[in-house]
Motif scaffolding. Structure first.
Motif, PDB file in Angstrom:
ATOM      1  N   ARG A 146       0.847  -1.186   0.000  1.00 59.04           N
ATOM      2  CA  ARG A 146       0.000   0.000   0.000  1.00 59.04           C
ATOM      3  C   ARG A 146       0.883   1.236   0.000  1.00 59.04           C
ATOM      4  NH1 ARG A 146      -4.494  -1.895   4.010  1.00 59.04           N
ATOM      5  NH2 ARG A 146      -5.428  -3.450   2.654  1.00 59.04           N
ATOM      6  N   ASN A 168      -0.557   6.445   7.240  1.00 55.38           N
ATOM      7  CA  ASN A 168       0.235   5.293   7.679  1.00 55.38           C
ATOM      8  C   ASN A 168       1.738   5.539   7.783  1.00 55.38           C
ATOM      9  OD1 ASN A 168       1.191   5.192   5.028  1.00 55.38           O
ATOM     10  ND2 ASN A 168      -0.115   3.488   4.437  1.00 55.38           N
ATOM     11  N   ALA A 198       3.977   0.564   2.106  1.00 57.46           N
ATOM     12  CA  ALA A 198       3.854  -0.202   3.337  1.00 57.46           C
ATOM     13  C   ALA A 198       3.538  -1.648   2.953  1.00 57.46           C
ATOM     14  CB  ALA A 198       2.733   0.369   4.207  1.00 57.46           C
ATOM     15  N   THR A 249       1.626  -4.830   4.145  1.00 56.72           N
ATOM     16  CA  THR A 249       0.583  -5.161   5.114  1.00 56.72           C
ATOM     17  C   THR A 249       0.223  -6.647   5.041  1.00 56.72           C
ATOM     18  OG1 THR A 249      -1.271  -4.703   3.618  1.00 56.72           O
ATOM     19  CG2 THR A 249      -0.421  -2.845   4.904  1.00 56.72           C
ATOM     20  N   GLU A 292      -4.385  -6.180   6.861  1.00 55.71           N
ATOM     21  CA  GLU A 292      -4.563  -4.761   7.218  1.00 55.71           C
ATOM     22  C   GLU A 292      -3.518  -4.213   8.199  1.00 55.71           C
ATOM     23  OE1 GLU A 292      -6.981  -3.021   5.509  1.00 55.71           O
ATOM     24  OE2 GLU A 292      -7.403  -4.938   4.533  1.00 55.71           O
ATOM     25  N   LYS A 293      -2.651  -5.042   8.753  1.00 55.74           N
ATOM     26  CA  LYS A 293      -1.643  -4.567   9.700  1.00 55.74           C
ATOM     27  C   LYS A 293      -0.346  -4.279   8.965  1.00 55.74           C
ATOM     28  CE  LYS A 293       0.458  -5.123  14.077  1.00 55.74           C
ATOM     29  NZ  LYS A 293       0.702  -3.723  14.226  1.00 55.74           N
ATOM     30  N   ILE A 294       0.235  -3.115   9.232  1.00 58.60           N
ATOM     31  CA  ILE A 294       1.514  -2.757   8.619  1.00 58.60           C
ATOM     32  C   ILE A 294       2.623  -3.533   9.317  1.00 58.60           C
ATOM     33  CG2 ILE A 294       3.183  -0.908   8.241  1.00 58.60           C
ATOM     34  CD1 ILE A 294       0.783   0.983   7.890  1.00 58.60           C
ATOM     35  N   CYS A 327       4.843   3.217   9.719  1.00 60.20           N
ATOM     36  CA  CYS A 327       6.016   2.691   8.998  1.00 60.20           C
ATOM     37  C   CYS A 327       7.315   3.069   9.712  1.00 60.20           C
ATOM     38  CB  CYS A 327       6.040   3.200   7.562  1.00 60.20           C
ATOM     39  SG  CYS A 327       4.767   2.486   6.501  1.00 60.20           S
TER      40      CYS A 327
END
Length: 151
Positions: free
Chosen positions: A9, A15, A52, A54, A57-59, A19
């Motif tokens: 992403r 975000n 990013a 992921t 949905e979690k970085i 990061c």
């Protein structure tokens, strides 16, 4: 967390800070520039694209590449990292495969190049497993390996 859920992403206002909080393992720190530095670099070099990594949905990681060809007539991956808590799960490999697909769509893309310190065994294993070739190219302290894009 399955690697089939890995996505890339664009780093954005929502975000970027997450990061910056990601960290590599202690023994990898000497080989990596902090993500905050890389994100800042994109503000001064607009051809750089920060993403990013992921999972569900979690970085969990970060990568960056140049959208302009450089040395060795290739597009360069500048950074790729997975947070220490998520390493060893195939996420780096899955993310790199997605990155290769995205970069292969760049204009006249024939080669994708990545540089890393020869003592970075994790990077060496990752890139060799994905078909990058070591043809002896060296830039300062780093070796550069090439992934050829099939026509």
């Amino acid at each position: 967390m399955g690697t089939n859920r890995v996505e890339l992403r664009e780093v954005n206002a929502d975000n970027w800070y997450e990061c910056c909080l990601l960290e590599v393992a202690k023994e990898q720190k000497e080989f990596m520039v902090p993500n905050a530095v890389s994100i800042a670099q994109t503000k001064f070099e607009p051809s750089l694209k920060a993403l990013a990594i992921t999972v569900e949905e979690k970085i969990v990681g970060f990568c960056m590449y140049n959208t302009r060809q450089e040395e060795l007539d290739g597009y360069w991956i500048y950074r790729i990292m997975v947070d220490k808590k998520y390493q060893g799960q195939g996420i780096g490999s899955a993310a790199t495969k997605l990155l290769l697909v995205e970069m292969a769509a760049l204009p006249q893309a024939k080669k994708i190049v990545v540089g890393y310190h020869p003592e970075n065994k994790g990077a060496h294993h990752l890139y060799a497993s994905l078909g990058f070739c070591d043809e002896g190219h060296r830039f300062g302290q780093e070796m550069a390996v090439i992934h050829y894009i099939a026509d």
